[in-house]
Design a protein around this motif. Structure first.
Motif, short mmCIF file in Angstrom:
data_model
loop_
_atom_site.label_atom_id
_atom_site.label_comp_id
_atom_site.label_asym_id
_atom_site.label_seq_id
_atom_site.Cartn_x
_atom_site.Cartn_y
_atom_site.Cartn_z
N CYS A 56 8.51 2.93 -3.26
CA CYS A 56 7.67 1.85 -2.74
C CYS A 56 7.81 0.56 -3.52
CB CYS A 56 6.21 2.30 -2.74
SG CYS A 56 5.60 2.77 -4.38
N LEU A 57 8.43 0.64 -4.71
CA LEU A 57 8.66 -0.52 -5.58
C LEU A 57 7.38 -1.08 -6.21
CD1 LEU A 57 11.46 -2.48 -3.68
CD2 LEU A 57 11.71 -0.84 -5.54
N HIS A 58 6.29 -0.33 -6.16
CA HIS A 58 5.10 -0.77 -6.88
C HIS A 58 5.36 -0.75 -8.39
CE1 HIS A 58 1.88 -1.34 -3.95
NE2 HIS A 58 2.39 -0.34 -3.26
N CYS A 59 6.27 0.12 -8.82
CA CYS A 59 6.50 0.30 -10.25
C CYS A 59 7.40 -0.78 -10.83
CB CYS A 59 7.13 1.67 -10.52
SG CYS A 59 8.75 1.87 -9.72
N HIS A 60 8.05 -1.57 -10.00
CA HIS A 60 9.06 -2.50 -10.51
C HIS A 60 8.63 -3.94 -10.26
CE1 HIS A 60 13.06 -3.51 -11.92
NE2 HIS A 60 13.19 -4.33 -10.90
#
Length: 359
Positions: A56-60
């Motif tokens: 989901c790219l919440h971490c990046h």
């Protein structure tokens, strides 16, 4: 040769690649931030207990400092939170000091995560869901696509309820009277948000439909989507990918388009949306619907007519606190996920985890 991938998707394939010398080793990064026991579970054959990375790219976000301030894993509520201000002191769960009977109302991602954590702490947990487990995860997967592995996330959360011994009761409508009958020590309300009434009455030529109905509806070629939240923007991206002419309308400023989405995801998909001809109408509201057109009122006090075959109403939901308010003062009540703040899957899982860690 190394392969950067997720062996839980096809463990036999990856194992065979090693045996055949087609790969020397596998390198994993983000899957290990989602589930730190990934390798042990893989080795022990507990693949259905591995929390999946949903890409989901919440971490990046960017730099390590920016990640610490803004980037949190959708699935693992502890990533970037442990030993930070406002977060848990440790990764380990504190065992229940005294026996408690915990009632979780709602089987979406927030409710399932809360039930899992509370049961792992040693509480007697029953989760009530009037339909089936998963909440809006199935709908989200159909709109977002298979690449985010939301079906795997639903299956993982459901499986962990079994592992932790949560008593799951489906087909049960829960009201205040039922809660009083069960007499729990803790009530966790995860019933999702309240959808507003449709913004306008449609016509035969230009129907107005709710966001969860659009996949099963004939929407025509020219579609207006109401809302700048995550569901609205996912819907708009889906429709633009189908070749539709899409206009997204909301009373918020343009900067709010994509609220609830990961920063990096927005950075990728917004330009693609506009490049494909997508149009935004910020600070605008739907005024009326006619046959083949709609009228939109803008912030300058002007009415703008648009050709339109269908309106998909994805207006932001409202918190759903009625049951909690009725029970307040009688029970230790907590409201989580969209019931507290309609926003995102990430917010649902985070509030479910942190609430259960502290109840």
């Amino acid at each position: 040769m190394s392969l950067h991938n997720d062996p839980a998707h096809a463990p036999d394939f990856f194992e065979q690649a090693l045996e055949d010398g087609k790969a020397d080793f596998f390198l994993m990064t983000r899957p290990l931030t989602v589930d730190m026991e990934y390798v042990n579970k893989l080795k022990e054959g507990r693949i259905d207990e591995i929390a999946p990375c949903t890409r989901c790219l919440h971490c990046h976000i960017g730099s390590n400092e920016a990640n610490a301030q803004m980037a949190y894993c959708r699935v693992n509520a502890l990533t970037q939170r442990v030993m930070r201000e406002g977060g848990p002191a440790t990764y380990e769960l504190e065992p229940a000091a005294t026996p408690k009977k915990v009632m979780v109302i709602g089987g979406g991602p927030a409710g399932m995560e809360a039930a899992r954590v509370a049961a792992e702490r040693g509480y007697a947990v029953t989760l009530y869901e009037k339909n089936g487990l998963g909440g809006l995860l199935d709908f989200a997967e159909m709109v977002k696509g298979k690449h985010e592995s939301l079906g795997r996330l639903r299956n993982y959360l459901s499986r962990m309820l079994e592992v932790e011994g949560v008593n799951v009761v489906t087909g049960q409508e829960v009201d205040a009277a039922f809660v009083r009958e069960q007499s729990p020590d803790v009530v966790i309300v995860a019933t999702g948000g309240v959808r507003p009434e449709l913004a306008a009455a449609g016509t035969a030529a230009t129907p107005v439909i709710g966001v969860t109905d659009f996949l099963a509806s004939e929407v025509g070629e020219r579609v207006a989507v109401l809302g700048f939240n995550a569901q609205a923007t996912d819907t708009a991206h889906y429709l633009i990918a189908q070749g539709k002419k899409v206009t997204v309308i909301a009373p918020e400023p343009a900067e709010a388009f994509g609220t609830g989405q990961a920063m990096m995801l927005n950075a990728f998909v917004k330009p693609a949306f506009f490049a494909a001809g997508g149009r935004l109408m910020p600070e605008c509201t739907l005024k009326s619907v006619g046959d083949g057109e709609i009228v939109v009122a803008n912030s300058f006090g002007m009415d703008v007519a648009l050709a339109c075959d269908c309106v998909v109403d994805a207006s932001t939901m409202s918190p759903n606190t009625a049951l909690a308010d009725e029970l307040s003062g009688e029970f230790d009540v907590h409201v989580i996920g969209d019931a507290a703040e309609p926003l995102s899957i990430q917010n649902a899982i985070t509030t479910g985890n942190l609430t259960a860690r502290n109840c």
